[in-house]
Design an enzyme around this catalytic site. Structure first.
Site, PDB file in Angstrom:
ATOM      1  N   GLU A 257      27.922  58.682  47.135  1.00 50.11           N
ATOM      2  CA  GLU A 257      27.167  59.931  47.085  1.00 50.11           C
ATOM      3  C   GLU A 257      25.713  59.571  47.354  1.00 50.11           C
ATOM      4  OE1 GLU A 257      28.562  62.802  46.758  1.00 50.11           O
ATOM      5  OE2 GLU A 257      30.515  62.335  45.887  1.00 50.11           O
ATOM      6  N   CYS A 296      20.355  65.965  43.661  1.00 48.82           N
ATOM      7  CA  CYS A 296      20.860  65.623  44.986  1.00 48.82           C
ATOM      8  C   CYS A 296      21.273  66.872  45.753  1.00 48.82           C
ATOM      9  CB  CYS A 296      22.034  64.665  44.859  1.00 48.82           C
ATOM     10  SG  CYS A 296      23.238  65.237  43.661  1.00 48.82           S
TER      11      CYS A 296
END
Ligand code: NAP
Length: 520
Positions: A257, A296
């Site tokens: 990620e 994020c």
């Protein structure tokens, strides 16, 4: 000297042998605790987790492991106040922002406990139905999912010390894989404390959960073929993980990620007075300011019809002007600090890069801080940038400023908007705002291939929608390309990563004797 936090490895608490790295209060600048992993016997730690923790977890059924997750939920709930204190001190977050991390973690664990309970008292899962391998049905193929017999190493980012651990650990532990977590150093305290509370409570088998806080040196070297590594962090470090021999040569499964240039898109035809317009403005401001933009999934690029550009700039700027910034201990503060002075410097540097290609539409950098010294605190007011030529402003599609910064970009038509969303080269999430269901559905399908999640906001879901940046356990988290290519959560889909698929080819009688349910 501040307290040196112990690591939990090989079933015992162990201090590093070095001086340690100090974790700081990003608002006051004071040293809080230290972490250190020097001198740990990593080979012993990984072998113990694999052999002792893994064996104990796999001896249990999914339902029994789900009960363990529910017991973890209760432990974390009982210590919740202390987690908020650590978050305020070490991450500089206001209560609402700490909740995203802490309560988000507990909620996610609870979900997996419920889903896991429904899987029942079995030790393997069926993946699809049996299919015949020839003309007759006497010989068939049945795909199974069985727990991998290794350890799950988590290398986590600084922005979610609580959720970042548990959103990964919930599906891993439910799958029967032991976990070793290496939190990002800057905010490792909360992760370490949660593991400590859970270990002390004795609700997991010994070796099922370990924490190594401090340097990452040597961790990847320990990984063996049946292990997995789940990494969250920068694209740069992601490259190191992907290139490590464990992944490149030993086929250790890796989930990455990484950073992401997420977008929000107001559909063509939505005028400044429309409800969709207001919903976009509200969500953009929320995304820019929650956790000071250190998410994020935060909106980095705002795509609006060219004729709406000026009105959008004004409306977003007006709302940002109401955001008070400073010490999260002061109740009037809406937005706390970034996690460290280093992150502040990094956000300023990224902003400077964008400024060469964009203009400032709203500048919160010079607003006075509440109860915080600008020379010490890692606080930064929100900044809205704009670039009238969205195609030419390449860095806007390339540089993720991990702070309260977003850029407004005008588009000509629907095709141009979709092309701009895809200029992120693969993102975690995009959100669409509009009224026309057919147009929204068309756009959603067009951007789905380059986004892990498409969040559609229409006036009828104004109160019900879960938020552009909120990662819900029911939906997938992870995007292609630039976003790292990972896939987490998404309900029981998350279990795939921690299982090995195997096709058993046998007679129907043998397949029936397997007695395993579907992985729905
Ligand atoms: P980072 O510098 O890449 O660090 C991430 C983790 O990797 C930390 O635990 C770090 O440890 C460790 N690490 C550093 N060098 C390593 C190496 N050579 N080998 C193994 N591990 C190593 O990233 P960050 O600055 O903490 O995180 C911010 C980034 O994460 C942002 O770009 C953000 O977009 C991204 N992020 C993505 C998601 C997502 O779900 N997609 C979620 C959150 C954040 P130390 O802290 O000890 O250096």
């Amino acid at each position: 000297m501040t307290e040196l936090l112990p690591n939990y490895a090989a079933g015992r608490w162990q201090h590093g042998t070095g001086p340690g790295t100090a974790l700081r209060d990003p608002v006051l600048g004071t040293a809080l605790v230290r972490v250190d992993a020097a001198g740990l016997d990593l080979a012993e730690a990984f072998a113990f987790a694999r052999d002792t923790g893994g064996a104990a977890l796999r001896a249990a059924t999914y339902r029994e492991r789900a009960a363990m997750l529910m017991a973890v939920v209760k432990v974390l709930q009982s210590h919740r106040d202390s987690y908020y204190e650590i978050a305020t001190a070490n991450a500089g977050t206001v209560k609402n922002d700490s909740a995203v991390d802490i309560d988000g973690a507990i909620f996610t664990l609870g979900q997996y406990a419920r889903w896991g309970d429904a899987l029942g008292d079995v030790r393997a899962l069926r993946d699809g139905g049996a299919v015949k391998l020839g003309k007759e049905t006497v010989f068939q193929s049945q795909h199974l999912q069985v727990p991998r017999q290794g350890v799950a190493l988590f290398i986590n980012a600084f922005n979610f010390p609580a959720w970042g651990l548990w959103e990964k650990a919930a599906p891993a532990l439910l799958s029967g894989m032991p976990v070793i977590v290496k939190p990002a150093t800057a905010t490792a305290w909360l992760t370490q404390r949660m593991v400590q509370d859970v270990v002390d409570a004795g609700v997991l088998p010994v070796g099922a959960l370990s924490v190594i806080a401090g340097s990452s040196a040597g961790l990847m070297d320990q990984l063996q073929p049946f292990d997995v590594v789940s990494f969250t962090g920068s694209a740069e470090t992601a490259g190191v993980i992907r290139g490590h021999p464990a992944v490149a040569q030993r086929s250790v499964r890796a989930n990455i990620e990484a950073d992401s240039l997420n977008s929000a898109l107001l559909l063509p035809g939505e005028a400044p007075g429309s409800e969709a317009f207001h919903l976009l403005v509200r969500e953009v401001v929320r995304e820019m300011t929650v956790k000071s933009g250190q998410k994020c999934t935060a909106i980095r690029r705002i795509l609006v019809p060219a004729e709406v550009y000026d009105a959008a700039a004004e409306a977003i700027g007006a709302k940002l002007a109401g955001i008070t910034v400073g010490n999260p201990r002061n109740d009037s503060v809406r937005m706390g600090s970034l996690v460290s002075r280093a992150q502040l410097a990094s956000a300023r540097e990224g902003l400077a890069t964008l400024l060469a290609h964009a203009t400032v539409l709203y500048d919160g950098r010079n607003q006075p801080l509440v109860d915080a010294d600008p020379a010490v605190a890692a606080c930064m007011g929100p900044v809205l940038l704009g670039a009238r030529d969205a195609d030419a402003a390449q860095p806007v599609h390339d540089v993720e400023v991990f702070g309260p910064v977003a850029t407004l970009l005008p588009y000509r038509d629907s095709a141009h908007a979709i092309a701009l969303a895809q200029r992120g080269q693969g993102s975690l999430v995009t959100s669409l705002y509009g009224n026309d269901e057919a147009a929204l559905a068309h756009t959603a399908l067009a951007v789905a291939a380059s986004h892990g999640r498409v969040h559609v906001v229409t006036p009828d879901v104004a109160q019900a929608h879960s938020g552009h940046g909120n990662v819900m356990p029911m939906s997938q988290h992870g995007g292609p390309g630039r976003a790292g290519g990972g896939a987490e959560l998404g309900g029981l889909r998350a279990l795939d990563f921690y299982h090995q698929r195997s096709a058993v080819q046998a007679s129907p009688a043998v397949l029936a004797a397997l007695g395993v349910p579907d992985l729905a």
